[in-house]
Design a protein around this motif. Structure first.
Motif, mmCIF file in Angstrom:
data_model
loop_
_atom_site.group_PDB
_atom_site.id
_atom_site.type_symbol
_atom_site.label_atom_id
_atom_site.label_comp_id
_atom_site.label_asym_id
_atom_site.label_seq_id
_atom_site.Cartn_x
_atom_site.Cartn_y
_atom_site.Cartn_z
ATOM 1 N N ASN A 252 0.818 -1.217 0.000
ATOM 2 C CA ASN A 252 0.000 0.000 0.000
ATOM 3 C C ASN A 252 0.852 1.269 0.000
ATOM 4 O O ASN A 252 0.488 2.267 -0.623
ATOM 5 C CB ASN A 252 -0.975 -0.015 1.184
ATOM 6 C CG ASN A 252 -2.050 -1.068 0.980
ATOM 7 O OD1 ASN A 252 -2.243 -1.555 -0.139
ATOM 8 N ND2 ASN A 252 -2.731 -1.438 2.046
ATOM 9 N N VAL A 253 1.980 1.238 0.702
ATOM 10 C CA VAL A 253 2.873 2.404 0.697
ATOM 11 C C VAL A 253 3.379 2.639 -0.732
ATOM 12 O O VAL A 253 3.421 3.770 -1.231
ATOM 13 C CB VAL A 253 4.043 2.204 1.697
ATOM 14 C CG1 VAL A 253 5.191 3.136 1.397
ATOM 15 C CG2 VAL A 253 3.546 2.409 3.130
ATOM 16 N N THR A 254 3.737 1.567 -1.414
ATOM 17 C CA THR A 254 4.221 1.684 -2.801
ATOM 18 C C THR A 254 3.122 2.225 -3.706
ATOM 19 O O THR A 254 3.338 3.123 -4.528
ATOM 20 C CB THR A 254 4.687 0.306 -3.323
ATOM 21 O OG1 THR A 254 5.606 -0.226 -2.380
ATOM 22 C CG2 THR A 254 5.355 0.412 -4.675
ATOM 23 N N ASN A 255 1.930 1.683 -3.519
ATOM 24 C CA ASN A 255 0.781 2.133 -4.300
ATOM 25 C C ASN A 255 0.577 3.640 -4.130
ATOM 26 O O ASN A 255 0.376 4.380 -5.099
ATOM 27 C CB ASN A 255 -0.442 1.352 -3.797
ATOM 28 C CG ASN A 255 -1.617 1.486 -4.728
ATOM 29 O OD1 ASN A 255 -1.456 1.821 -5.887
ATOM 30 N ND2 ASN A 255 -2.808 1.263 -4.198
ATOM 31 N N MET A 256 0.694 4.088 -2.862
ATOM 32 C CA MET A 256 0.432 5.504 -2.577
ATOM 33 C C MET A 256 1.479 6.412 -3.224
ATOM 34 O O MET A 256 1.144 7.413 -3.849
ATOM 35 C CB MET A 256 0.403 5.730 -1.062
ATOM 36 C CG MET A 256 -0.830 5.143 -0.410
ATOM 37 S SD MET A 256 -0.714 5.112 1.390
ATOM 38 C CE MET A 256 -1.383 6.688 1.780
ATOM 39 N N ILE A 257 2.741 6.063 -3.098
ATOM 40 C CA ILE A 257 3.788 6.948 -3.652
ATOM 41 C C ILE A 257 3.770 6.932 -5.187
ATOM 42 O O ILE A 257 4.032 7.935 -5.828
ATOM 43 C CB ILE A 257 5.196 6.621 -3.089
ATOM 44 C CG1 ILE A 257 6.246 7.666 -3.534
ATOM 45 C CG2 ILE A 257 5.712 5.254 -3.503
ATOM 46 C CD1 ILE A 257 6.415 8.803 -2.616
ATOM 47 N N MET A 258 3.426 5.787 -5.758
ATOM 48 C CA MET A 258 3.399 5.703 -7.228
ATOM 49 C C MET A 258 2.206 6.455 -7.822
ATOM 50 O O MET A 258 2.263 6.956 -8.927
ATOM 51 C CB MET A 258 3.357 4.234 -7.680
ATOM 52 C CG MET A 258 4.616 3.468 -7.386
ATOM 53 S SD MET A 258 6.000 4.117 -8.337
ATOM 54 C CE MET A 258 7.371 3.252 -7.617
ATOM 55 N N LYS A 259 1.122 6.506 -7.036
ATOM 56 C CA LYS A 259 -0.093 7.172 -7.560
ATOM 57 C C LYS A 259 -0.038 8.676 -7.350
ATOM 58 O O LYS A 259 -0.624 9.432 -8.098
ATOM 59 C CB LYS A 259 -1.318 6.634 -6.819
ATOM 60 C CG LYS A 259 -1.928 5.442 -7.492
ATOM 61 C CD LYS A 259 -3.332 5.249 -6.965
ATOM 62 C CE LYS A 259 -3.955 4.025 -7.555
ATOM 63 N NZ LYS A 259 -4.660 3.254 -6.545
ATOM 64 N N ASP A 260 0.635 9.076 -6.263
ATOM 65 C CA ASP A 260 0.626 10.490 -5.901
ATOM 66 C C ASP A 260 1.845 11.166 -6.513
ATOM 67 O O ASP A 260 2.903 11.292 -5.890
ATOM 68 C CB ASP A 260 0.624 10.608 -4.376
ATOM 69 C CG ASP A 260 0.354 12.021 -3.913
ATOM 70 O OD1 ASP A 260 0.708 12.959 -4.650
ATOM 71 O OD2 ASP A 260 -0.184 12.175 -2.813
ATOM 72 N N SER A 261 1.673 11.612 -7.714
ATOM 73 C CA SER A 261 2.818 12.116 -8.465
ATOM 74 C C SER A 261 3.408 13.374 -7.818
ATOM 75 O O SER A 261 4.620 13.582 -7.850
ATOM 76 C CB SER A 261 2.351 12.300 -9.894
ATOM 77 O OG SER A 261 2.843 13.400 -10.443
ATOM 78 N N LYS A 262 2.567 14.178 -7.156
ATOM 79 C CA LYS A 262 3.059 15.390 -6.501
ATOM 80 C C LYS A 262 4.007 15.013 -5.344
ATOM 81 O O LYS A 262 5.099 15.553 -5.206
ATOM 82 C CB LYS A 262 1.859 16.184 -5.971
ATOM 83 C CG LYS A 262 2.145 17.646 -5.800
ATOM 84 C CD LYS A 262 0.852 18.410 -5.589
ATOM 85 C CE LYS A 262 1.166 19.627 -4.721
ATOM 86 N NZ LYS A 262 0.011 20.097 -4.007
ATOM 87 N N MET A 263 3.562 14.039 -4.537
ATOM 88 C CA MET A 263 4.387 13.586 -3.391
ATOM 89 C C MET A 263 5.685 12.947 -3.905
ATOM 90 O O MET A 263 6.769 13.166 -3.361
ATOM 91 C CB MET A 263 3.570 12.579 -2.562
ATOM 92 C CG MET A 263 4.344 11.913 -1.442
ATOM 93 S SD MET A 263 3.288 11.022 -0.262
ATOM 94 C CE MET A 263 2.417 9.818 -1.249
ATOM 95 N N HIS A 264 5.567 12.167 -4.962
ATOM 96 C CA HIS A 264 6.717 11.459 -5.534
ATOM 97 C C HIS A 264 7.754 12.461 -6.066
ATOM 98 O O HIS A 264 8.948 12.373 -5.772
ATOM 99 C CB HIS A 264 6.211 10.549 -6.672
ATOM 100 C CG HIS A 264 7.121 9.408 -6.993
ATOM 101 N ND1 HIS A 264 6.681 8.198 -7.428
ATOM 102 C CD2 HIS A 264 8.473 9.290 -6.967
ATOM 103 C CE1 HIS A 264 7.703 7.391 -7.644
ATOM 104 N NE2 HIS A 264 8.801 8.031 -7.379
#
Ligand SMILES: Cc1ncc(COP(=O)(O)O)c(C=O)c1O
Length: 360
Positions: A252-264
């Motif tokens: 889920n952490v990976t999913n979140m960082i990959m989806k949230d391009s601004k955070m990434h």
């Protein structure tokens, strides 16, 4: 001969016990992990996941969502992705295929875990020496073309920090039955992504690219990486690996960082600025010593050549709670080599000040 020292840095628990220090008081420049906290959103997710039931169920074995998120980030097909319990678990599977294809070349000095992975399958390998001096100009051409069936590449290279050019690797791909390219550190390198060969997995069935989130997110304890290669290969690995090697928190952490391009993007920017600024600062300060020479690096660690043995230096630093990487476990290096990872400025100053007491 089995040498009696740890073949990987980052043994904080063990060293803290040995030194009688609290873990928090150790300055660890032996494992090259980004020293920044996780983005708040990810920390909050991890804290809340115990209460909200996220860990009650088995993880999704199809990795449907996270594969989709990784695929969109890299612009590749989800069927070519397999998440793993850190890059290390995926090396084990890549090594299985390496063994089936013949003899592996391990450019050396290099990351020791590839040997562990190959040994799991009794796979044959040889060490191919890399040049130990290089210019400041990066990326460099990959400097060797061993005549074996399988080639293992680390980009950027550990422990030297050199970035290999994409074109020089691409030129090699047709020479081998299998090429395994470990890009565990590439997202930390400013402009490093331009040298990634992830997209070449679309056209080269004999290529496996392995990524890790360990360094970039600073989550060595969470264990998450992914392999990118052709789907037929991945389906063979899936048939024989553990049923749930990757836990739901890591997924889920990976999913979140990959989806949230601004955070990434924000994280990437912060890390690239740090690697540029602290890399330059550390290199400059290490260059002031007469008996050691830091070599140019594109990433968050610097390999150092010493005119004399570094064993006393390493032990003296340890006694002060500072861990640097003993390089004796790297083939083709010896006790005259050290590797120091970048930390925040305050800790980098402490490391340089401590070195002043033991190095001329
Ligand atoms: C070059 C390289 N690849 C991979 C890894 C391990 O990555 P992970 O924590 O994802 O298993 C390391 C760890 O030090 C490394 O140096």
């Amino acid at each position: 001969m089995k040498l009696d020292f740890d073949s990987h840095g980052g043994n904080i628990e063990k060293e803290a016990r040995r030194l009688g220090l609290a873990k928090e008081n150790i300055i660890d420049a032996s494992a090259s992990i980004v020293p920044f906290k996780l983005p708040k959103k990810l920390t909050n997710y991890l804290i809340n996941s115990i209460n909200n039931g996220s860990i009650k169920y088995y993880p999704d074995r199809s990795y449907f969502q996270v594969k989709d998120a990784i695929a969109k980030w890299h612009n590749i097909d989800p069927s070519t992705i397999l998440p793993g319990n850190g890059a290390s678990e995926l090396f084990t599977w890549a090594a299985r295929d390496a063994g089936l294809n013949g003899i592996s070349s391990l450019p050396s000095p290099g990351f020791g875990d590839y040997q562990r992975a190959l040994k799991c399958w009794n796979a044959a390998y040889i060490h191919n020496p890399l040049p130990l001096s290089w210019s400041n100009i990066q990326p460099q051409s990959f400097p060797i073309a061993p005549k074996t069936n399988v080639l293992w590449i680390t980009n950027p290279h550990n422990p030297t920090g050199q970035l290999w050019s994409r074109s020089s690797i691409e030129n090699l791909l047709t020479n081998y039955k299998l090429v395994i390219c470990d890009e565990a550190f590439i997202s930390l390198v400013p402009e490093g992504e331009h040298q990634s060969i992830i997209d070449l997995t679309k056209t080269h069935k004999n290529l496996i690219v392995i990524r890790s989130l360990t360094k970039f997110l600073g989550v060595a304890g969470l264990r998450i990486g992914y392999a990118v290669t052709n789907p037929d290969r991945l389906s063979k690995w899936k048939d024989i690996r553990d049923p749930w090697p990757v836990n739901s928190l890591a997924i889920n952490v990976t999913n979140m960082i990959m989806k949230d391009s601004k955070m990434h993007q924000k994280r990437l920017k912060k890390i690239h600025r740090w690697v540029k600024e602290e890399g330059k600062w550390l290199h400059m300060n290490l260059s002031d010593f007469h008996t050691i020479k830091p070599l140019p690096s594109t990433t968050n660690f610097q390999l150092i050549k010493s005119k004399i043995s570094t064993l006393n230096i390493i032990e003296n630093l340890k006694q002060r709670g500072i861990l640097v990487r003993d390089c004796r476990s790297f083939i083709n290096l010896n006790e005259n080599w050290l590797r120091i990872s970048l930390l925040k400025r305050e800790q980098n100053i402490q490391i340089i000040n401590a070195l002043k007491d033991y190095v001329k």
